[in-house]
Scaffold this active site. Sequence first.
Site, PDB file in Angstrom:
ATOM      1  NE  ARG A 127      -4.026   1.837   1.014  1.00  0.00           N
ATOM      2  CZ  ARG A 127      -4.723   1.803   1.680  1.00  0.00           C
ATOM      3  NH1 ARG A 127      -5.215   0.501   0.752  1.00  0.00           N
ATOM      4  NH2 ARG A 127      -4.847   2.665   2.113  1.00  0.00           N
ATOM      5  CG  HIS A 167     -11.661  -1.410   9.610  1.00  0.00           C
ATOM      6  ND1 HIS A 167     -12.371  -1.149   9.952  1.00  0.00           N
ATOM      7  CD2 HIS A 167     -10.769  -0.269   8.894  1.00  0.00           C
ATOM      8  CE1 HIS A 167     -12.127   0.442  10.357  1.00  0.00           C
ATOM      9  NE2 HIS A 167     -11.231   0.563   9.277  1.00  0.00           N
TER      10      HIS A 167
END
Length: 762
Positions: free
Chosen positions: A524, A703
């Site tokens: 990421r 999430h």
Amino acid sequence: MVTTHNLGFPRIGAKRELKFGLESYWKGQSSLSELKSLGAQLRQRHWINQANLDWVPVGDFAFYDQMLDMSFTLGNLPGRVRGFHGDSLDNYFRVARGRSAHGVDHAGCCGGGVAAGEMTKWFDTNYHYIVPEFSAGTEFQLDSSRLLEQLAEAKAQGVKAKPVIVGPVTYLALGKAKDESDRLALLPRLLPVYAQLLAELGAQGVEWVQVDEPLLVTELDADWQHAFNAAYHQLKSCGVKLLVATYFGPLQENMYLAANLPVAGLHVDAVNGREDVVPLLNMLPTHKVLSLGVINGRNIWKTDLNRLLDWLEPLRDRLGDRLWIAPSCSLLHVPVDLGSEKKLDAELKSWLAFALQKLHELEVLATALNMGRDWARDALAANQAAVDSRRVSPRVHDPAVQAAVAGLTLDLGRRHSVYEQRAATQAALLKLPAYPTTTIGSFPQTAEIRHARSEFRAGRLDQAGYKLAMQREIARSVKEQEALGLDVLVHGEAERNDMVEYFGEQLDGYAFSEFGWVQSYGSRCVKPPILFGDISRPKAMTVEWIRYAQSLTAKPMKGMLTGPVTILNWSFVRDDQPRSRSCFQLALAIREEVLDLERAGVRVIQIDEAALREGLPLRKSQWKTYLDWAVESFRITANGVRDETQIHTHMCYSEFNDIIESIAGMDADVITIETSRSDMELLDAFDHFKYPNEIGPGVYDIHSPNIPTQAHIEQLMRKAAERIPASRLWVNPDCGLKTRAWEEVIPALTNMVAAARALRAA
Ligand code: GLN
Ligand code: ZN
């Protein structure tokens, strides 16, 4: 002669090659050997990039994270992944990412799969590491294969290798004992493994090893201070010279300790800890190397080289060969190459330096220090011209903005009436039921939305077409919310790619790179916008969208903004003025947006401060100063409205205990927070503090793909009501829903609304 070196190089690649390589491997689209050879290629290229340095870091490359690398080197694997029969890199990814029972990766799962290691922020950066896991029984066992292989590669390439490892004390301190045992008790077991590793490196002909101990810039109690002495006394005769590297701030009260560790050299952050250097000179034993981190490894600005030389030259005279120079910290935290940027205008570009440019600055400095400034005349002149042009540029300096900040008064941040009074006014106007329901802002970013955005960016969709596409999405989310029976609606943020970039793009004083990626964790990356000048808002940024959304419903529509502190903390910011000043400028610009929304008839305005906590300084002693200006910035942004206007803020984390006073000081009418995973226990902080305003504790963990049941939500809210009076509770998810699919969002919110109705009826 002054020696140059680097502490670490960005591993992700100038074009994020490692990211794409990792993701393709994880998806099964490429082989492990392809991934490994990509790693080798990147290392090779990065060593070539650093070839002009006297010492080049080796071992700083990681496929996922340098702390996880260290855990593998030390044989400290979580019990749940031991005994794995495949390739050790696959096992490494199992710890990094987790593995579910059905073979699909997802963090934090269990039951047949492997839970991922916990991830947390690396000091005060936006990089996240995998937390080492300890227990009282933890044993270590050296696996030097990774380091030795990379060292052999480097040697074959003729690299002047300086292996880099995380030091034993920092390694222990950043880990977690799952059984609450004392991790310092593991030090005696850990040190022999370090000693063995250093001896093996020495046997390979290594001269210097960089041992990262950034823990030394934090507040240490006596036990940890003692651990430093104990550790380095035990490692002192291991056959290599150790350079203990500290960074991210000054040593302050740890200076004596750091200066007197029995090692051959010390690296200090001479950007964020410049004030340490002179006292340190008087403390440092005369046989030791002092490495000064003089090029900022945390930002993207050119260094003022002449000014730096003015400071460095006397130090060179005093230290002679003992002086090393380097970036302040690993260059992991900056993008790779400014040369990739084709769209930034030439002037702005001339003010910037990414990793490669920073290494070049280091070379120029070394030439000037070793041979005289004359030998670097052209480079220094070019640098001076760029630095001067930035210093006086009207693009950077806007007298009107500066005057506005100079004229700030406390009044600007104060609501007209106290919360109780405002709350009554707002209640009469908004007529919300008990346990009002809302969401945090974004709805799913569907394939259609992303497609429309990329078509628009590519010029294949015109402004009108794009607007229509976004309005369609807004209309869809309004319709869904009405059907769900939510009380306070949102427009869904379809038009926003990112909660900071969206505002940055519309503010003067911001620039955007194409390839300015920085690793956040694993594969990421983030591309922080560049705040380069005084900030102003040429025109309203969100009003049209919100007005359109409000026109579709009789229910209150929330205006949705990102707050100044979050915009600041997720940007590359200026080094020519304090962060607080940039933050106040942002506050004034967003304040205008708030007032415009209010004028447009918007009665509820949410100002997200997701990153307020992230900005906390490393040392607790400096927290108050930060929190004071951060909270004041929020207040300036939010509190210019009339009593009738309800201000919400949102923070997606679950640690409020130590900052609750500041949170209360923001004086938002409603705060929504992340709580679903902590079973409402974090509300204790609000309870104990007698937090006076309204709270929406998140009841839906966005999430996770799991759909929360009505019963579970009711149960969470009942727990919340044990701590906060029910009259001040809202019902909402933990965070925005942009990463979820509508098929998940609809049933989850259906249950959420049903739970709120059941609670009202009870
Ligand atoms: N309003 C934002 C959203 O819903 C908030 C995101 C965040 O807090 N990170 O997406
Ligand atoms: Zn959030």
